[in-house]
Design a protein around this motif. Sequence first.
Motif, PDB file in Angstrom:
ATOM      1  N   TYR A 103      -3.813   4.959   5.590  1.00 48.02           N
ATOM      2  CA  TYR A 103      -5.184   4.478   5.787  1.00 48.02           C
ATOM      3  C   TYR A 103      -5.200   2.994   6.154  1.00 48.02           C
ATOM      4  CZ  TYR A 103      -6.490   8.802   3.309  1.00 48.02           C
ATOM      5  OH  TYR A 103      -6.641  10.096   2.910  1.00 48.02           O
ATOM      6  N   ARG A 104      -4.376   2.208   5.462  1.00 49.02           N
ATOM      7  CA  ARG A 104      -4.336   0.772   5.747  1.00 49.02           C
ATOM      8  C   ARG A 104      -3.729   0.513   7.128  1.00 49.02           C
ATOM      9  NH1 ARG A 104      -6.768  -4.072   4.133  1.00 49.02           N
ATOM     10  NH2 ARG A 104      -5.316  -5.740   4.588  1.00 49.02           N
TER      11      ARG A 104
ATOM     12  N   HIS B  20      -9.478   3.595   4.595  1.00 48.43           N
ATOM     13  CA  HIS B  20      -8.935   2.640   3.617  1.00 48.43           C
ATOM     14  C   HIS B  20     -10.032   2.134   2.684  1.00 48.43           C
ATOM     15  CE1 HIS B  20      -6.762  -0.648   1.790  1.00 48.43           C
ATOM     16  NE2 HIS B  20      -7.648  -1.506   2.270  1.00 48.43           N
TER      17      HIS B  20
ATOM     18  N   TYR C 206     -10.896   4.886   0.273  1.00 49.83           N
ATOM     19  CA  TYR C 206      -9.813   5.048  -0.703  1.00 49.83           C
ATOM     20  C   TYR C 206      -9.911   3.974  -1.784  1.00 49.83           C
ATOM     21  CZ  TYR C 206      -5.077   5.829  -2.500  1.00 49.83           C
ATOM     22  OH  TYR C 206      -3.990   6.098  -3.303  1.00 49.83           O
ATOM     23  N   GLN C 207     -10.230   2.762  -1.380  1.00 52.48           N
ATOM     24  CA  GLN C 207     -10.324   1.652  -2.335  1.00 52.48           C
ATOM     25  C   GLN C 207     -11.556   1.753  -3.229  1.00 52.48           C
ATOM     26  OE1 GLN C 207      -8.012  -0.967  -2.741  1.00 52.48           O
ATOM     27  NE2 GLN C 207      -6.789   0.392  -1.475  1.00 52.48           N
TER      28      GLN C 207
ATOM     29  N   ARG D 143      -9.815   8.906  -3.627  1.00 52.76           N
ATOM     30  CA  ARG D 143      -8.470   8.411  -3.942  1.00 52.76           C
ATOM     31  C   ARG D 143      -7.639   9.509  -4.604  1.00 52.76           C
ATOM     32  NH1 ARG D 143      -9.653   3.838  -5.493  1.00 52.76           N
ATOM     33  NH2 ARG D 143     -10.337   4.360  -7.598  1.00 52.76           N
TER      34      ARG D 143
ATOM     35  N   ASP E 243      -2.675   5.627   1.141  1.00 59.19           N
ATOM     36  CA  ASP E 243      -3.292   4.355   1.524  1.00 59.19           C
ATOM     37  C   ASP E 243      -2.403   3.564   2.475  1.00 59.19           C
ATOM     38  OD1 ASP E 243      -5.557   2.746   1.550  1.00 59.19           O
ATOM     39  OD2 ASP E 243      -4.799   1.454  -0.060  1.00 59.19           O
TER      40      ASP E 243
ATOM     41  N   TYR F 191       0.871  -1.179   0.000  1.00 59.08           N
ATOM     42  CA  TYR F 191       0.000   0.000   0.000  1.00 59.08           C
ATOM     43  C   TYR F 191       0.902   1.220   0.000  1.00 59.08           C
ATOM     44  CZ  TYR F 191      -3.423  -3.487   1.287  1.00 59.08           C
ATOM     45  OH  TYR F 191      -4.215  -4.603   1.299  1.00 59.08           O
TER      46      TYR F 191
ATOM     47  N   SER G 254      -6.900  12.305  -2.069  1.00 63.07           N
ATOM     48  CA  SER G 254      -5.893  11.851  -1.106  1.00 63.07           C
ATOM     49  C   SER G 254      -4.501  11.836  -1.729  1.00 63.07           C
ATOM     50  CB  SER G 254      -6.231  10.455  -0.587  1.00 63.07           C
ATOM     51  OG  SER G 254      -7.407  10.464   0.168  1.00 63.07           O
TER      52      SER G 254
END
Length: 154
Positions: free
Chosen positions: A82-83, A94, A97-98, A104, A79, A75, A107
Amino acid sequence: MFGRIDHTNYPPKQNVLIWDGKCGFCKFWKTRWEEKTKGKIRFKTYQEFAQNFPDIPLKEFKKASRLIEPDGKVYSGPDSAYRSLWHSGTTFHHELYQSNNFFRKFSDHAYNHIAKNRHFYFRLTKFLFGNNPLNLKHYWIFYLVLIILILFLL
């Protein structure tokens, strides 16, 4: 702009977030994330750990943080943050974002802007939250109230 890397053929045994050890802004937020993730992620600087991933160019570690998981999934940039929070139980960022192209892109753009202006954002972070990432002071609320009060008085 950081490059997106999806996978490494040299996965770590434990989740590892690789960051720039020479960046004060990065260190401040790494310290915060480290406490939130409670040992679920190891935090290593790219200066000390990038060589463990020969299939990821060093220049890519210099451009953005990378969270690398034991299955080899990588990632990148926002991200990775976020992850990392996802591992602490805060899954919203996350997942958004995905699934959301606008979030996305926003960010990624914000991450790149901050990366290019780290010194300014580090000073701003300390101004808004204080010097201790483990004990944030919410000075920004005071500043906001002060601005509203001044505008009201005018």
